[in-house]
Write a protein that holds these residues in place. Structure first.
Motif, PDB file in Angstrom:
ATOM      1  N   SER A 240       1.211  -1.019   0.174  1.00 18.97           N
ATOM      2  CA  SER A 240       0.225   0.112   0.068  1.00 18.97           C
ATOM      3  C   SER A 240       0.890   0.946   0.126  1.00 18.97           C
ATOM      4  CB  SER A 240      -0.771   0.214   1.024  1.00 18.97           C
ATOM      5  OG  SER A 240      -1.761  -1.210   1.567  1.00 18.97           O
ATOM      6  N   SER A 241       0.641   2.251  -0.181  1.00 16.97           N
ATOM      7  CA  SER A 241       0.667   3.746  -0.046  1.00 16.97           C
ATOM      8  C   SER A 241      -0.018   4.450   0.070  1.00 16.97           C
ATOM      9  CB  SER A 241       0.717   4.350  -1.726  1.00 16.97           C
ATOM     10  OG  SER A 241       1.635   4.086  -2.842  1.00 16.97           O
ATOM     11  N   VAL A 242       0.435   5.066   1.423  1.00 17.22           N
ATOM     12  CA  VAL A 242      -0.070   5.771   2.769  1.00 17.22           C
ATOM     13  C   VAL A 242       0.158   7.286   2.423  1.00 17.22           C
ATOM     14  CG1 VAL A 242      -0.137   6.562   5.143  1.00 17.22           C
ATOM     15  CG2 VAL A 242       0.788   4.006   4.016  1.00 17.22           C
ATOM     16  N   LEU A 243      -1.193   8.298   1.844  1.00 13.49           N
ATOM     17  CA  LEU A 243      -1.134   9.321   1.578  1.00 13.49           C
ATOM     18  C   LEU A 243      -1.417  10.433   2.676  1.00 13.49           C
ATOM     19  CD1 LEU A 243      -2.744   8.677  -1.972  1.00 13.49           C
ATOM     20  CD2 LEU A 243      -0.354   8.312  -1.418  1.00 13.49           C
ATOM     21  N   ARG A 244      -0.724  11.557   2.332  1.00 15.08           N
ATOM     22  CA  ARG A 244      -0.755  12.089   3.669  1.00 15.08           C
ATOM     23  C   ARG A 244      -0.861  13.623   3.079  1.00 15.08           C
ATOM     24  NH1 ARG A 244       3.206   8.579   5.444  1.00 15.08           N
ATOM     25  NH2 ARG A 244       2.548   7.169   6.692  1.00 15.08           N
ATOM     26  N   ARG A 245      -2.729  14.196   3.718  1.00 15.64           N
ATOM     27  CA  ARG A 245      -2.821  15.836   3.467  1.00 15.64           C
ATOM     28  C   ARG A 245      -2.934  15.808   4.547  1.00 15.64           C
ATOM     29  NH1 ARG A 245      -4.850  14.464  -0.998  1.00 15.64           N
ATOM     30  NH2 ARG A 245      -4.533  12.593  -0.612  1.00 15.64           N
ATOM     31  N   SER A 246      -2.963  17.670   5.063  1.00 12.85           N
ATOM     32  CA  SER A 246      -3.924  17.824   6.654  1.00 12.85           C
ATOM     33  C   SER A 246      -5.161  18.487   6.387  1.00 12.85           C
ATOM     34  CB  SER A 246      -3.641  19.758   6.816  1.00 12.85           C
ATOM     35  OG  SER A 246      -1.664  19.005   7.106  1.00 12.85           O
ATOM     36  N   GLY A 247      -6.107  18.446   7.311  1.00 19.39           N
ATOM     37  CA  GLY A 247      -7.770  19.141   7.327  1.00 19.39           C
ATOM     38  C   GLY A 247      -7.689  20.060   8.020  1.00 19.39           C
ATOM     39  N   PRO A 248      -8.944  20.081   8.422  1.00 21.74           N
ATOM     40  CA  PRO A 248      -9.334  21.467   9.534  1.00 21.74           C
ATOM     41  C   PRO A 248      -8.125  21.681  10.566  1.00 21.74           C
ATOM     42  CG  PRO A 248     -11.665  20.575   8.196  1.00 21.74           C
ATOM     43  CD  PRO A 248     -10.587  19.466   8.188  1.00 21.74           C
ATOM     44  N   GLY A 249      -7.678  22.806  10.544  1.00 24.98           N
ATOM     45  CA  GLY A 249      -7.038  22.990  11.752  1.00 24.98           C
ATOM     46  C   GLY A 249      -5.498  22.493  11.656  1.00 24.98           C
ATOM     47  N   GLY A 250      -5.318  21.892  10.489  1.00 27.38           N
ATOM     48  CA  GLY A 250      -3.940  21.290  11.175  1.00 27.38           C
ATOM     49  C   GLY A 250      -4.033  18.984  11.235  1.00 27.38           C
ATOM     50  N   LEU A 251      -5.229  18.958  11.482  1.00 27.93           N
ATOM     51  CA  LEU A 251      -5.783  17.447  11.798  1.00 27.93           C
ATOM     52  C   LEU A 251      -4.549  16.486  10.622  1.00 27.93           C
ATOM     53  CD1 LEU A 251      -7.980  15.320  12.632  1.00 27.93           C
ATOM     54  CD2 LEU A 251      -9.348  15.622  10.708  1.00 27.93           C
ATOM     55  N   PRO A 252      -3.932  15.563  10.690  1.00 22.67           N
ATOM     56  CA  PRO A 252      -3.805  15.327   9.939  1.00 22.67           C
ATOM     57  C   PRO A 252      -5.009  14.036   9.286  1.00 22.67           C
ATOM     58  CG  PRO A 252      -2.103  14.409  12.164  1.00 22.67           C
ATOM     59  CD  PRO A 252      -4.170  15.387  12.579  1.00 22.67           C
ATOM     60  N   VAL A 253      -4.181  14.044   8.047  1.00 21.49           N
ATOM     61  CA  VAL A 253      -5.270  13.141   7.429  1.00 21.49           C
ATOM     62  C   VAL A 253      -4.395  12.154   6.624  1.00 21.49           C
ATOM     63  CG1 VAL A 253      -7.060  12.764   5.154  1.00 21.49           C
ATOM     64  CG2 VAL A 253      -7.499  15.182   7.216  1.00 21.49           C
ATOM     65  N   ARG A 254      -5.023  10.679   6.569  1.00 20.75           N
ATOM     66  CA  ARG A 254      -3.612   9.961   6.016  1.00 20.75           C
ATOM     67  C   ARG A 254      -5.059   8.703   5.392  1.00 20.75           C
ATOM     68  NH1 ARG A 254      -2.866   5.825  10.748  1.00 20.75           N
ATOM     69  NH2 ARG A 254      -4.911   5.367  11.446  1.00 20.75           N
ATOM     70  N   ASP A 255      -4.134   8.804   3.894  1.00 24.52           N
ATOM     71  CA  ASP A 255      -5.178   7.720   2.792  1.00 24.52           C
ATOM     72  C   ASP A 255      -3.898   5.991   3.311  1.00 24.52           C
ATOM     73  OD1 ASP A 255      -8.065   9.129   2.490  1.00 24.52           O
ATOM     74  OD2 ASP A 255      -6.517   9.791   1.523  1.00 24.52           O
ATOM     75  N   VAL A 256      -4.821   5.607   3.028  1.00 22.86           N
ATOM     76  CA  VAL A 256      -4.122   4.004   2.823  1.00 22.86           C
ATOM     77  C   VAL A 256      -4.701   3.171   1.439  1.00 22.86           C
ATOM     78  CG1 VAL A 256      -3.228   1.941   3.624  1.00 22.86           C
ATOM     79  CG2 VAL A 256      -3.882   4.067   4.888  1.00 22.86           C
ATOM     80  N   VAL A 257      -4.359   2.999   0.095  1.00 24.15           N
ATOM     81  CA  VAL A 257      -4.220   2.570  -1.131  1.00 24.15           C
ATOM     82  C   VAL A 257      -3.262   1.930  -1.457  1.00 24.15           C
ATOM     83  CG1 VAL A 257      -5.923   4.823  -1.315  1.00 24.15           C
ATOM     84  CG2 VAL A 257      -3.234   4.841  -2.267  1.00 24.15           C
ATOM     85  N   PRO A 258      -3.990   0.883  -2.460  1.00 22.23           N
ATOM     86  CA  PRO A 258      -2.982  -0.117  -3.895  1.00 22.23           C
ATOM     87  C   PRO A 258      -1.823   0.546  -4.361  1.00 22.23           C
ATOM     88  CG  PRO A 258      -5.073  -0.835  -3.568  1.00 22.23           C
ATOM     89  CD  PRO A 258      -5.852   0.322  -2.613  1.00 22.23           C
ATOM     90  N   ALA A 259      -1.204   0.886  -3.756  1.00 19.64           N
ATOM     91  CA  ALA A 259       0.124   1.673  -4.455  1.00 19.64           C
ATOM     92  C   ALA A 259      -0.195   2.264  -6.275  1.00 19.64           C
ATOM     93  CB  ALA A 259       1.681   0.911  -4.194  1.00 19.64           C
ATOM     94  N   LYS A 260      -0.125   1.105  -6.994  1.00 16.70           N
ATOM     95  CA  LYS A 260      -1.180   1.506  -7.697  1.00 16.70           C
ATOM     96  C   LYS A 260      -1.794   2.166  -8.429  1.00 16.70           C
ATOM     97  CE  LYS A 260      -3.653  -3.153  -8.032  1.00 16.70           C
ATOM     98  NZ  LYS A 260      -4.986  -2.409  -8.706  1.00 16.70           N
ATOM     99  N   ASP A 261      -3.175   1.950  -7.155  1.00 17.92           N
ATOM    100  CA  ASP A 261      -4.049   3.722  -7.503  1.00 17.92           C
ATOM    101  C   ASP A 261      -4.014   4.397  -7.614  1.00 17.92           C
ATOM    102  OD1 ASP A 261      -5.509   0.832  -9.016  1.00 17.92           O
ATOM    103  OD2 ASP A 261      -5.823   0.613  -6.642  1.00 17.92           O
ATOM    104  N   ARG A 262      -2.430   4.920  -6.747  1.00 16.79           N
ATOM    105  CA  ARG A 262      -2.867   6.036  -5.732  1.00 16.79           C
ATOM    106  C   ARG A 262      -3.027   8.022  -6.808  1.00 16.79           C
ATOM    107  NH1 ARG A 262       3.180   7.570  -3.556  1.00 16.79           N
ATOM    108  NH2 ARG A 262       2.155   9.629  -3.611  1.00 16.79           N
ATOM    109  N   GLU A 263      -2.589   7.516  -7.762  1.00 14.30           N
ATOM    110  CA  GLU A 263      -3.156   7.907  -8.632  1.00 14.30           C
ATOM    111  C   GLU A 263      -4.711   8.393  -9.004  1.00 14.30           C
ATOM    112  OE1 GLU A 263      -0.669   8.859 -11.935  1.00 14.30           O
ATOM    113  OE2 GLU A 263       1.308   9.189 -11.046  1.00 14.30           O
ATOM    114  N   GLN A 264      -4.928   7.374  -9.298  1.00 12.24           N
ATOM    115  CA  GLN A 264      -6.159   7.200  -9.969  1.00 12.24           C
ATOM    116  C   GLN A 264      -7.023   7.431  -8.681  1.00 12.24           C
ATOM    117  OE1 GLN A 264      -7.751   3.447 -11.474  1.00 12.24           O
ATOM    118  NE2 GLN A 264      -9.496   3.549 -11.820  1.00 12.24           N
ATOM    119  N   LEU A 265      -7.403   7.083  -7.796  1.00 14.12           N
ATOM    120  CA  LEU A 265      -7.827   7.637  -6.676  1.00 14.12           C
ATOM    121  C   LEU A 265      -7.622   8.481  -5.931  1.00 14.12           C
ATOM    122  CD1 LEU A 265      -7.044   3.968  -4.754  1.00 14.12           C
ATOM    123  CD2 LEU A 265      -9.612   5.024  -5.847  1.00 14.12           C
ATOM    124  N   GLU A 266      -6.164   9.833  -5.567  1.00 19.02           N
ATOM    125  CA  GLU A 266      -6.034  11.147  -5.441  1.00 19.02           C
ATOM    126  C   GLU A 266      -7.630  12.027  -5.807  1.00 19.02           C
ATOM    127  OE1 GLU A 266      -4.363  14.651  -3.663  1.00 19.02           O
ATOM    128  OE2 GLU A 266      -4.551  11.969  -3.715  1.00 19.02           O
TER     129      GLU A 266
END
Length: 504
Positions: A240-266
């Motif tokens: 898997s790939s773990v994709l990270r971004r920030s949510g409201p107030g700096g909340l850590p948002v992390r998504d876990v997706v099949p590595a091959k699908d990360r661009e398609q799911l973004e």
């Protein structure tokens, strides 16, 4: 939890669908090693839940779980596991019953001393060396196998993905993954450790606290910052790939997706921060330390609100027949559960309507506000079907028992749109400002706790400034759907009539 449709997305007026069940295995207790087989057979216990009388155990309160899984590199082989339970006794215990029914038990210790153990139904019955007095702390360590039983046999709580495993423990399957007190009334803190061969990525509820890399394996450790029900536990193991971004107030948002699908799911994943902000405007700040989506390449038949990391089928985001508004509203359904069901957890399974009714409510409200899908139109369709749903599944707060061993058959339309209809009627009854104040007060007053239908009724009456017991008795427990406040022209079709209409 919400069903993933298989052929086409449902129209807003369609009744909600029945979940595919996680099937209990009557024979699974045979996998528990038995000691002192000549002694009198112990009895399985439960806390008397109306829908799942076998779940939970009296006499103790779990404070924390420590789960250590070792993934062997194959999702068909058992995972050697060590489960450690820190608990406090509430009465004298000569024996301790744990919910556990799938996987070989190798040893049990209580407070560091070896203990005898036997299987009883879907319980693991542990006999400490000395009885435990009330008010004492106990530490139970169980070394066992956590077995991902093949789907054609029984679903164990583990879901086999194309490249590994994920968990789906709702409603009554966590004890097929690890021993514990498998009832939502006993929430606890969780620490999860997963060791897997290099090349795999392991993720669990909460935030990462450590990573240890060795020559051939890596161990990840995660810890929750808030208590959690066993049915909401999540572990993902895969390439898997773990994709990270920030949510409201700096909340850590992390998504876990099949590595091959990360661009398609973004394009889908990047919507989550705005969806969190939308929910916060409705009911207040997000209740946990992180959030994200776990997108699994598996056919589960549902999406699931596992705490801080909601489980989704990959095909929800990749099948072109699902409209954009529909997919986004399903994402919001599982997100809303983080407030309703995860943070504020039902004390009994009969209180399930508080989870699913609210998640469906915000799913529908989001579709109305962002995609011009009128809430009133959906509620009127639900009203037409409501008597049929009540006849088939029981009233929203008194659902019928699960069908046979299919525990997830409690997820019927009456707890989805049928329960959202109750919330619509309540808003009609007390007015929008009072209803919105009630929602915010509810999630704030019961954050990190359990709550009941009676609690909701009392709070609603207090916010409205009048006794609403008659309203709730009719709407939550009546065999027939009451008249809709403000809509005297709405009619609910008789069950036979509704069935004939649905067949056409």
């Amino acid at each position: 939890m919400l069903l993933t449709p298989r052929t086409r997305p449902p129209l807003p007026k369609a009744p909600r669908r029945i979940r595919r069940a996680l099937i209990a295995s009557a024979a699974s207790a045979a996998s528990v090693c038995l000691i002192a087989a000549s002694a009198p057979a112990p009895a399985p216990l439960g806390i008397g839940d109306r829908l799942f009388p076998h779940l939970g155990n009296p006499g103790y309160d779990v404070m924390a779980y420590d789960l250590a899984f070792t993934y062997p590199g194959s999702n068909t082989k058992p995972l050697p596991t060590v489960t450690t339970i820190a608990a406090r006794t509430t009465e004298w215990l000569e024996q301790v019953n744990l919910d556990y029914s799938s996987g070989r038990v190798r040893s049990v210790e209580v407070n560091g001393a070896a203990a005898k153990y036997r299987g009883a139904g879907e319980d693991l019955v542990v006999t400490p060396a000395t009885p435990l007095p009330p008010g004492s702390r106990m530490r139970i360590t169980v070394r066992h196998d956590s077995d991902p039983v093949p789907e054609e046999d029984v679903k164990s709580g583990w879901v086999r993905t194309r490249d590994g495993l994920a968990m789906a423990n709702q409603a009554d399957a966590a004890h097929r993954v690890f021993p514990g007190n498998d009832h939502p009334s006993d929430k606890a803190m969780f620490t999860v450790r997963i060791t897997a061969p290099n090349g795999y990525t392991a993720v669990a509820n909460g935030l990462p606290v450590a990573v240890a890399r060795r020559a051939a394996t890596t161990t990840w450790a995660y810890r929750t910052a808030h208590p959690m029900a066993t049915e909401l536990a999540q572990v993902s193991i895969g390439r898997s790939s773990v994709l990270r971004r920030s949510g409201p107030g700096g909340l850590p948002v992390r998504d876990v997706v099949p590595a091959k699908d990360r661009e398609q799911l973004e394009p889908w994943l990047e919507k989550t921060p705005d969806q969190i902000a939308w929910m916060e405007r409705k009911v207040g700040r997000y209740p946990f330390e992180t959030y994200g989506l776990l997108v699994a390449e598996a056919r589960t038949g549902f999406e699931l609100e596992t705490q801080t990391l909601s489980l989704f089928e990959r095909e929800l985001f990749t099948r072109p027949e699902y409209p954009k508004w529909y997919v986004e509203s399903i994402m919001v359904h599982e997100l809303a559960h983080q407030w309703f069901g995860d943070s504020v957890t039902p004390r009994t399974w009969s209180d399930l309507w508080l989870n699913e009714g609210h998640a469906t409510w915000y799913e529908a409200l989001y579709a109305e506000e962002t995609a011009d899908r009128p809430l009133e139109k959906r509620m009127r369709a639900a009203y037409r079907a409501s008597d049929t749903w009540r006849a088939a599944g029981g009233p929203p707060a008194a659902p019928k028992a699960p069908d046979s061993a299919e525990g997830m058959s409690i997820f019927r339309p009456n707890v989805y749109d049928g329960s959202a209809l109750v919330l619509y009627a309540l808003r009609q009854e007390i007015g929008r400002p009072a209803f919105e104040r009630l929602e915010r007060t509810w999630v704030n007053a019961h954050r990190d706790d359990t709550a009941t239908t009676a609690d909701f009724q009392r709070l609603a009456s207090a916010v409205a400034g009048r006794d609403l017991s008659g309203f709730f008795k009719a709407w939550l427990y009546g065999e027939k759907t009451p008249p809709m406040p403000g809509h005297p022209d709405w009619r609910s079709a008789a069950p036979a009539e509704q069935g004939a209409r649905s067949a056409r």
